[in-house]
Write a protein that holds these residues in place. Structure first.
Motif, PDB file in Angstrom:
ATOM      1  N   VAL A 170       0.823  -1.151   0.035  1.00 45.00           N
ATOM      2  CA  VAL A 170       0.104  -0.153   0.007  1.00 45.00           C
ATOM      3  C   VAL A 170       0.972   1.222  -0.054  1.00 45.00           C
ATOM      4  O   VAL A 170       1.737   1.326   0.591  1.00 45.00           O
ATOM      5  CB  VAL A 170      -0.825   0.095   1.183  1.00 45.00           C
ATOM      6  N   ILE A 171       0.512   2.205  -0.842  1.00 43.02           N
ATOM      7  CA  ILE A 171       1.295   3.385  -0.956  1.00 43.02           C
ATOM      8  C   ILE A 171       0.432   4.677  -0.475  1.00 43.02           C
ATOM      9  O   ILE A 171      -0.944   4.575  -0.948  1.00 43.02           O
ATOM     10  CB  ILE A 171       2.140   3.530  -2.238  1.00 43.02           C
ATOM     11  N   GLY A 172       0.971   5.879   0.038  1.00 39.95           N
ATOM     12  CA  GLY A 172       0.324   6.684   0.249  1.00 39.95           C
ATOM     13  C   GLY A 172       1.255   7.995   0.343  1.00 39.95           C
ATOM     14  O   GLY A 172       2.414   7.819   0.246  1.00 39.95           O
ATOM     15  N   GLN A 173       0.616   9.158   0.383  1.00 33.38           N
ATOM     16  CA  GLN A 173       1.285  10.338   0.547  1.00 33.38           C
ATOM     17  C   GLN A 173       2.338  10.278   1.586  1.00 33.38           C
ATOM     18  O   GLN A 173       2.051  10.078   2.553  1.00 33.38           O
ATOM     19  CB  GLN A 173       0.502  11.751   0.729  1.00 33.38           C
ATOM     20  N   ALA A 174       3.511  10.893   1.267  1.00 37.42           N
ATOM     21  CA  ALA A 174       4.822  11.056   2.137  1.00 37.42           C
ATOM     22  C   ALA A 174       4.442  11.548   3.541  1.00 37.42           C
ATOM     23  O   ALA A 174       3.744  12.748   3.293  1.00 37.42           O
ATOM     24  CB  ALA A 174       5.888  11.378   1.735  1.00 37.42           C
ATOM     25  N   GLY A 175       4.678  11.026   4.894  1.00 40.53           N
ATOM     26  CA  GLY A 175       4.232  11.616   6.055  1.00 40.53           C
ATOM     27  C   GLY A 175       2.632  11.632   6.320  1.00 40.53           C
ATOM     28  O   GLY A 175       2.153  12.299   6.929  1.00 40.53           O
ATOM     29  N   GLY A 176       1.703  10.898   5.523  1.00 42.33           N
ATOM     30  CA  GLY A 176       0.423  10.758   5.629  1.00 42.33           C
ATOM     31  C   GLY A 176       0.095   9.529   6.505  1.00 42.33           C
ATOM     32  O   GLY A 176       0.692   9.263   7.516  1.00 42.33           O
ATOM     33  N   ILE A 177      -1.025   9.003   6.289  1.00 40.77           N
ATOM     34  CA  ILE A 177      -1.633   8.088   7.496  1.00 40.77           C
ATOM     35  C   ILE A 177      -0.690   6.690   7.376  1.00 40.77           C
ATOM     36  O   ILE A 177      -0.967   6.063   8.322  1.00 40.77           O
ATOM     37  CB  ILE A 177      -2.971   7.682   7.031  1.00 40.77           C
ATOM     38  N   LEU A 178       0.069   6.473   6.415  1.00 39.54           N
ATOM     39  CA  LEU A 178       1.192   5.229   6.463  1.00 39.54           C
ATOM     40  C   LEU A 178       2.109   5.774   7.225  1.00 39.54           C
ATOM     41  O   LEU A 178       2.957   4.785   7.616  1.00 39.54           O
ATOM     42  CB  LEU A 178       1.184   5.017   5.203  1.00 39.54           C
ATOM     43  N   ALA A 179       2.742   7.017   7.508  1.00 38.82           N
ATOM     44  CA  ALA A 179       3.827   7.313   7.987  1.00 38.82           C
ATOM     45  C   ALA A 179       4.154   6.496   9.527  1.00 38.82           C
ATOM     46  O   ALA A 179       3.496   6.275  10.345  1.00 38.82           O
ATOM     47  CB  ALA A 179       3.759   8.718   8.481  1.00 38.82           C
ATOM     48  N   GLY A 180       5.357   5.851   9.542  1.00 39.05           N
ATOM     49  CA  GLY A 180       5.886   5.147  10.661  1.00 39.05           C
ATOM     50  C   GLY A 180       5.321   3.759  10.786  1.00 39.05           C
ATOM     51  O   GLY A 180       5.778   3.106  11.606  1.00 39.05           O
ATOM     52  N   ARG A 181       4.575   3.198   9.714  1.00 39.04           N
ATOM     53  CA  ARG A 181       3.968   1.863   9.916  1.00 39.04           C
ATOM     54  C   ARG A 181       4.566   0.904   8.619  1.00 39.04           C
ATOM     55  O   ARG A 181       5.223   1.460   7.821  1.00 39.04           O
ATOM     56  CB  ARG A 181       2.727   1.953   9.535  1.00 39.04           C
ATOM     57  N   ALA A 182       5.157  -0.177   9.164  1.00 40.55           N
ATOM     58  CA  ALA A 182       5.644  -1.157   8.353  1.00 40.55           C
ATOM     59  C   ALA A 182       4.784  -1.908   7.707  1.00 40.55           C
ATOM     60  O   ALA A 182       5.213  -2.575   6.367  1.00 40.55           O
ATOM     61  CB  ALA A 182       6.647  -1.885   9.011  1.00 40.55           C
ATOM     62  N   THR A 183       3.767  -2.536   8.320  1.00 40.83           N
ATOM     63  CA  THR A 183       2.765  -3.428   7.741  1.00 40.83           C
ATOM     64  C   THR A 183       1.318  -3.050   8.110  1.00 40.83           C
ATOM     65  O   THR A 183       0.811  -1.967   9.176  1.00 40.83           O
ATOM     66  CB  THR A 183       2.857  -4.562   8.411  1.00 40.83           C
ATOM     67  N   ILE A 184       0.173  -3.304   7.246  1.00 39.40           N
ATOM     68  CA  ILE A 184      -1.243  -2.848   7.625  1.00 39.40           C
ATOM     69  C   ILE A 184      -2.178  -4.138   6.635  1.00 39.40           C
ATOM     70  O   ILE A 184      -1.676  -4.553   5.624  1.00 39.40           O
ATOM     71  CB  ILE A 184      -1.361  -1.681   7.137  1.00 39.40           C
ATOM     72  N   PRO A 185      -3.199  -4.311   7.465  1.00 40.69           N
ATOM     73  CA  PRO A 185      -4.009  -5.102   6.834  1.00 40.69           C
ATOM     74  C   PRO A 185      -4.992  -4.528   5.893  1.00 40.69           C
ATOM     75  O   PRO A 185      -5.372  -3.320   5.860  1.00 40.69           O
ATOM     76  CB  PRO A 185      -4.715  -6.013   7.786  1.00 40.69           C
ATOM     77  N   TYR A 186      -5.393  -5.292   4.703  1.00 42.47           N
ATOM     78  CA  TYR A 186      -6.099  -4.895   3.926  1.00 42.47           C
ATOM     79  C   TYR A 186      -7.546  -4.096   4.295  1.00 42.47           C
ATOM     80  O   TYR A 186      -8.192  -2.984   4.096  1.00 42.47           O
ATOM     81  CB  TYR A 186      -6.329  -5.635   2.631  1.00 42.47           C
ATOM     82  N   SER A 187      -8.101  -4.989   5.525  1.00 45.98           N
ATOM     83  CA  SER A 187      -9.282  -4.475   5.832  1.00 45.98           C
ATOM     84  C   SER A 187      -9.027  -2.980   6.508  1.00 45.98           C
ATOM     85  O   SER A 187     -10.077  -2.216   6.560  1.00 45.98           O
ATOM     86  CB  SER A 187      -9.668  -5.437   7.154  1.00 45.98           C
ATOM     87  N   GLU A 188      -7.938  -2.537   7.008  1.00 45.31           N
ATOM     88  CA  GLU A 188      -7.833  -1.312   7.401  1.00 45.31           C
ATOM     89  C   GLU A 188      -7.612  -0.467   6.152  1.00 45.31           C
ATOM     90  O   GLU A 188      -8.171   0.862   6.205  1.00 45.31           O
ATOM     91  CB  GLU A 188      -6.732  -1.011   8.293  1.00 45.31           C
ATOM     92  N   VAL A 189      -6.781  -0.910   5.090  1.00 45.44           N
ATOM     93  CA  VAL A 189      -6.896   0.088   4.196  1.00 45.44           C
ATOM     94  C   VAL A 189      -8.109   0.422   3.457  1.00 45.44           C
ATOM     95  O   VAL A 189      -8.187   1.582   2.997  1.00 45.44           O
ATOM     96  CB  VAL A 189      -5.849  -0.648   3.047  1.00 45.44           C
ATOM     97  N   ALA A 190      -8.820  -0.503   3.331  1.00 40.86           N
ATOM     98  CA  ALA A 190     -10.367  -0.289   2.627  1.00 40.86           C
ATOM     99  C   ALA A 190     -11.201   0.427   3.523  1.00 40.86           C
ATOM    100  O   ALA A 190     -12.055   1.139   2.719  1.00 40.86           O
ATOM    101  CB  ALA A 190     -10.846  -1.568   2.555  1.00 40.86           C
TER     102      ALA A 190
END
Length: 303
Positions: A170-190
C-alpha cells in the motif's frame, strides 16, 4: 551529371587512404582502371578533384565537397537497400507475449526494448492478460511466453521458472496516514479513500478476487488505466493505492507499507507455451531478455 555509385566508393577510398593505389586495392580494381575512373570523374565534374604528389593524393576543395556528399549518398543508398530488402524476406510469425498489469508496467517494456533492437527481423505482439487467460492461451498454443502469477499457474502443467517478486504493498502520500508503519491489513486500508486501476485490469481483478466477502467495501475516488498515474495520485494525497512493490521507484515521494494479508505475497513466473509455429531460437532469446529485465528491477523492488 550522373554519378556512378562505384566511382563514388572508389573516390572515398582514395581520399581515405591518401593513395590511388590503396583506393584501387580497397575496391578490387587495377591501378590503371582506378586512375581512369578518377580522370573520368574529374572530366564530368569539370574540375580537379585530387592534388597529386610524390607521397600520395589529397582532395581539392571541390574534392572535399564531393567526398562529403558522396558519403551521404552512399549512406542513403544503403538505407534504401535495407528498406526494400525487408519486403523480400518471408514475414516471420510474430511472437506473442502476455502479462498482467504489473509485468506490463516496466518489466515487459524493458525486455522489448533490448530484444527488438537485437532482433530486427522478429516482431512481438505484447498484450495485457490475466493469469488464467494467459495459461489457457499458452496451453492452447496461442501464445509463446507469459509472465504469470505463481499460485494461479502452479498447477497448469506448463514449463515455468521464477522471474521475481511481485508482492503487493500500500502506498500513500509521504508523511500521511501510513507514516511510521511497516505493515497494514487490507481491511484497514479499505477504510480509507483509495485510488485504483480500472475494473477490467488484471491487478484490479486479482485484488477484488482475493479480498473476500467480509472486507469493507472500498471507496475508489477514481480509477485509471496505468500504474504510473496511480502512483502519482497516491503521492499527491488523493488516496491510498494497492500496487506491486516493484513499480515503486526508490526515490518516489510516497510511504510504502506491506500488506499483512497472505494473498498479497506473490511471485512472477515466466511460463512457456506450446506454440509450434514460432522459431524456438527467437522464443528462447525473448525469454532471456525478460530474465535480464527482471534482474534490472530497481533496488528494493524485491524486498
Amino acid at each position: 551529371m550522373r554519378y556512378d555509385l562505384d566511382d563514388l566508393r572508389l573516390f572515398l577510398h582514395i581520399v581515405g587512404e591518401g593513395s590511388i593505389t590503396a583506393g584501387a586495392r580497397r575496391t578490387h580494381l587495377s591501378l590503371p582502371s582506378a586512375s581512369a575512373r578518377v580522370r573520368a570523374l574529374e572530366h564530368h565534374a569539370g574540375v580537379d578533384l585530387l592534388i597529386r604528389g610524390r607521397r600520395g593524393v589529397r582532395p581539392t576543395p571541390a574534392g572535399s565537397t564531393l567526398a562529403r556528399h558522396a558519403r551521404e549518398v552512399l549512406a542513403q543508398t544503403a538505407r534504401l537497400d535495407s528498406a526494400v530488402a525487408s519486403y523480400t524476406r518471408a514475414p516471420a510469425v510474430p511472437l506473442t507475449l502476455l502479462g498482467g498489469s504489473s509485468a506490463m508496467h516496466r518489466l515487459v517494456p524493458r525486455a522489448l526494448v533490448t530484444f527488438l533492437r537485437a532482433h530486427p527481423d522478429v516482431d512481438v505482439t505484447a498484450s495485457e492478460s490475466r493469469t488464467p487467460r494467459t495459461v489457457r492461451m499458452l496451453t492452447d498454443g496461442a501464445a509463446d511466453l507469459g509472465v504469470v502469477v505463481d499460485d494461479e499457474a502452479r498447477a497448469s502443467g506448463l514449463r515455468t521458472e521464477p522471474l521475481g517478486d511481485d508482492s503487493l504493498v500500500v502506498i500513500g502520500q509521504a508523511g500521511g496516514i501510513l507514516a511510521g508503519r511497516a505493515t497494514i491489513p487490507y481491511s484497514e486500508v479499505a477504510e480509507h479513500p483509495l485510488v485504483g486501476l480500472d475494473t477490467g485490469s488484471a491487478l484490479r481483478r486479482w485484488i477484488d478476487k482475493h479480498v473476500g466477502p467480509h472486507a469493507p467495501v472500498a471507496r475508489h475516488r477514481t480509477t485509471v488505466a496505468g500504474l504510473n498515474v496511480l502512483v502519482a495520485l497516491a503521492a499527491a494525497g488523493v488516496g491510498l493505492a494497492v500496487v506491486p512493490r516493484r513499480v515503486v521507484d526508490p526515490g518516489e515521494p510516497v510511504d510504502v507499507c506491506a500488506l499483512e494479508d497472505p494473498w498479497a505475497r506473490r511471485r512472477h513466473l515466466l511460463a512457456w507455451g506450446v506454440k509450434a509455429e514460432a522459431p524456438a531460437a527467437a522464443v528462447t532469446a525473448l525469454a532471456d531478455h525478460l530474465r535480464r529485465a527482471a534482474l534490472a528491477e530497481p533496488p528494493g523492488a524485491d524486498a
